[in-house]
Motif scaffolding. Structure first.
Motif, PDB file in Angstrom:
ATOM      1  N   ALA A 228     -23.797  -5.129  -9.156  1.00 42.90           N
ATOM      2  CA  ALA A 228     -24.013  -6.449  -8.552  1.00 42.90           C
ATOM      3  C   ALA A 228     -24.183  -6.325  -7.041  1.00 42.90           C
ATOM      4  N   ILE A 229     -23.365  -5.494  -6.420  1.00 41.98           N
ATOM      5  CA  ILE A 229     -23.477  -5.283  -4.974  1.00 41.98           C
ATOM      6  C   ILE A 229     -24.817  -4.630  -4.643  1.00 41.98           C
ATOM      7  N   ALA A 230     -25.194  -3.617  -5.411  1.00 42.49           N
ATOM      8  CA  ALA A 230     -26.464  -2.923  -5.179  1.00 42.49           C
ATOM      9  C   ALA A 230     -27.643  -3.875  -5.387  1.00 42.49           C
ATOM     10  N   PHE A 231     -27.540  -4.756  -6.366  1.00 43.14           N
ATOM     11  CA  PHE A 231     -28.584  -5.755  -6.621  1.00 43.14           C
ATOM     12  C   PHE A 231     -28.759  -6.641  -5.388  1.00 43.14           C
ATOM     13  N   ALA A 232     -27.645  -7.101  -4.817  1.00 45.53           N
ATOM     14  CA  ALA A 232     -27.706  -7.948  -3.626  1.00 45.53           C
ATOM     15  C   ALA A 232     -28.313  -7.190  -2.449  1.00 45.53           C
ATOM     16  N   VAL A 233     -27.973  -5.935  -2.304  1.00 46.46           N
ATOM     17  CA  VAL A 233     -28.542  -5.121  -1.225  1.00 46.46           C
ATOM     18  C   VAL A 233     -30.050  -5.009  -1.399  1.00 46.46           C
ATOM     19  N   ASP A 234     -30.494  -4.782  -2.625  1.00 42.13           N
ATOM     20  CA  ASP A 234     -31.941  -4.686  -2.881  1.00 42.13           C
ATOM     21  C   ASP A 234     -32.654  -5.974  -2.491  1.00 42.13           C
TER      22      ASP A 234
ATOM     23  N   ARG B 114     -16.107  -1.614 -13.367  1.00 41.74           N
ATOM     24  CA  ARG B 114     -16.335  -1.200 -11.982  1.00 41.74           C
ATOM     25  C   ARG B 114     -17.826  -0.931 -11.758  1.00 41.74           C
ATOM     26  N   GLU B 115     -18.463  -0.286 -12.721  1.00 36.24           N
ATOM     27  CA  GLU B 115     -19.898   0.005 -12.621  1.00 36.24           C
ATOM     28  C   GLU B 115     -20.712  -1.281 -12.502  1.00 36.24           C
ATOM     29  N   ALA B 116     -20.319  -2.311 -13.233  1.00 32.33           N
ATOM     30  CA  ALA B 116     -21.041  -3.590 -13.180  1.00 32.33           C
ATOM     31  C   ALA B 116     -20.864  -4.257 -11.818  1.00 32.33           C
ATOM     32  N   ILE B 117     -19.667  -4.184 -11.257  1.00 33.12           N
ATOM     33  CA  ILE B 117     -19.425  -4.756  -9.932  1.00 33.12           C
ATOM     34  C   ILE B 117     -20.269  -4.036  -8.890  1.00 33.12           C
ATOM     35  N   LEU B 118     -20.301  -2.723  -8.956  1.00 34.75           N
ATOM     36  CA  LEU B 118     -21.117  -1.949  -8.018  1.00 34.75           C
ATOM     37  C   LEU B 118     -22.601  -2.243  -8.212  1.00 34.75           C
TER      38      LEU B 118
ATOM     39  N   VAL C 237     -26.943 -12.189 -13.981  1.00 39.26           N
ATOM     40  CA  VAL C 237     -25.600 -12.011 -14.534  1.00 39.26           C
ATOM     41  C   VAL C 237     -25.399 -10.558 -14.956  1.00 39.26           C
ATOM     42  N   ILE C 238     -24.149 -10.214 -15.202  1.00 44.23           N
ATOM     43  CA  ILE C 238     -23.838  -8.918 -15.783  1.00 44.23           C
ATOM     44  C   ILE C 238     -24.233  -8.989 -17.252  1.00 44.23           C
ATOM     45  N   ALA C 239     -25.013  -8.019 -17.709  1.00 43.67           N
ATOM     46  CA  ALA C 239     -25.504  -8.008 -19.087  1.00 43.67           C
ATOM     47  C   ALA C 239     -24.350  -8.179 -20.072  1.00 43.67           C
ATOM     48  N   GLY C 240     -24.569  -9.045 -21.053  1.00 41.75           N
ATOM     49  CA  GLY C 240     -23.578  -9.273 -22.094  1.00 41.75           C
ATOM     50  C   GLY C 240     -22.466 -10.230 -21.697  1.00 41.75           C
ATOM     51  N   THR C 241     -22.576 -10.814 -20.495  1.00 43.25           N
ATOM     52  CA  THR C 241     -21.562 -11.763 -20.021  1.00 43.25           C
ATOM     53  C   THR C 241     -22.254 -12.970 -19.412  1.00 43.25           C
ATOM     54  N   ARG C 242     -21.453 -13.901 -18.969  1.00 44.33           N
ATOM     55  CA  ARG C 242     -21.946 -15.030 -18.185  1.00 44.33           C
ATOM     56  C   ARG C 242     -21.407 -14.934 -16.759  1.00 44.33           C
ATOM     57  N   ILE C 243     -21.008 -13.748 -16.372  1.00 46.10           N
ATOM     58  CA  ILE C 243     -20.477 -13.512 -15.034  1.00 46.10           C
ATOM     59  C   ILE C 243     -21.651 -13.264 -14.095  1.00 46.10           C
ATOM     60  N   THR C 244     -21.832 -14.175 -13.139  1.00 49.60           N
ATOM     61  CA  THR C 244     -22.979 -14.072 -12.241  1.00 49.60           C
ATOM     62  C   THR C 244     -22.723 -13.089 -11.101  1.00 49.60           C
TER      63      THR C 244
ATOM     64  N   ASN D 153     -30.128  -1.943 -15.775  1.00 49.17           N
ATOM     65  CA  ASN D 153     -29.956  -2.673 -17.026  1.00 49.17           C
ATOM     66  C   ASN D 153     -28.660  -3.479 -17.058  1.00 49.17           C
ATOM     67  N   LEU D 154     -27.794  -3.282 -16.076  1.00 52.44           N
ATOM     68  CA  LEU D 154     -26.540  -4.027 -16.040  1.00 52.44           C
ATOM     69  C   LEU D 154     -26.720  -5.443 -15.513  1.00 52.44           C
ATOM     70  N   ILE D 155     -27.776  -5.677 -14.778  1.00 52.66           N
ATOM     71  CA  ILE D 155     -28.047  -7.013 -14.230  1.00 52.66           C
ATOM     72  C   ILE D 155     -29.250  -7.593 -14.966  1.00 52.66           C
ATOM     73  N   VAL D 156     -29.055  -8.768 -15.548  1.00 57.08           N
ATOM     74  CA  VAL D 156     -30.131  -9.417 -16.298  1.00 57.08           C
ATOM     75  C   VAL D 156     -30.239 -10.879 -15.872  1.00 57.08           C
ATOM     76  N   SER D 157     -31.373 -11.474 -16.188  1.00 58.29           N
ATOM     77  CA  SER D 157     -31.586 -12.884 -15.908  1.00 58.29           C
ATOM     78  C   SER D 157     -32.277 -13.508 -17.110  1.00 58.29           C
ATOM     79  N   ASP D 158     -31.691 -14.581 -17.610  1.00 60.59           N
ATOM     80  CA  ASP D 158     -32.230 -15.277 -18.776  1.00 60.59           C
ATOM     81  C   ASP D 158     -32.121 -16.772 -18.476  1.00 60.59           C
ATOM     82  N   PRO D 159     -33.225 -17.509 -18.566  1.00 60.65           N
ATOM     83  CA  PRO D 159     -33.169 -18.941 -18.235  1.00 60.65           C
ATOM     84  C   PRO D 159     -32.174 -19.727 -19.088  1.00 60.65           C
ATOM     85  N   HIS D 160     -31.727 -19.168 -20.197  1.00 60.43           N
ATOM     86  CA  HIS D 160     -30.784 -19.864 -21.080  1.00 60.43           C
ATOM     87  C   HIS D 160     -29.327 -19.524 -20.759  1.00 60.43           C
ATOM     88  N   ILE D 161     -29.115 -18.615 -19.806  1.00 58.96           N
ATOM     89  CA  ILE D 161     -27.756 -18.223 -19.421  1.00 58.96           C
ATOM     90  C   ILE D 161     -27.598 -18.445 -17.920  1.00 58.96           C
TER      91      ILE D 161
END
Length: 78
Positions: free
Chosen positions: A57-63, A51-55, A18-25, A4-12
């Motif tokens: 993001a890394i796990a998302f890329a690995v997947d 830190r959890e969000a950064i990890l 991105v990290i949920a609740g941010t515009r940090i990709t 749930n920390l990684i989301v994708s919305d065509p308007h963001i």
């Protein structure tokens, strides 16, 4: 990884993950880590990041890299 920390919305960020609740990709996080920045550097530069969000993001890329897609790279592995 909290999926749930990684989301994708065509308007963001044009729909980039991105990290949920941010515009940090995820891309930005990986770019900065690949350039040699530490997790601490990222946390200091982006106060909304965790830190959890950064990890996540890394796990998302690995997947993504575990998929059955082929990524051609010029040159040969010798």
């Amino acid at each position: 990884m909290d999926k749930n920390l990684i989301v994708s919305d065509p308007h963001i960020a044009l729909g980039k993950p991105v990290i949920a609740g941010t515009r940090i990709t995820v891309e930005l996080i990986l770019d900065k880590l690949a350039a040699g920045e530490s997790i601490e550097d990222l946390l200091n530069a982006h106060p909304t990041l965790t830190r959890e969000a950064i990890l996540a993001a890394i796990a998302f890329a690995v997947d993504i890299m575990r998929s059955d897609r082929v990524y051609p790279i010029k040159g040969s592995a010798a």
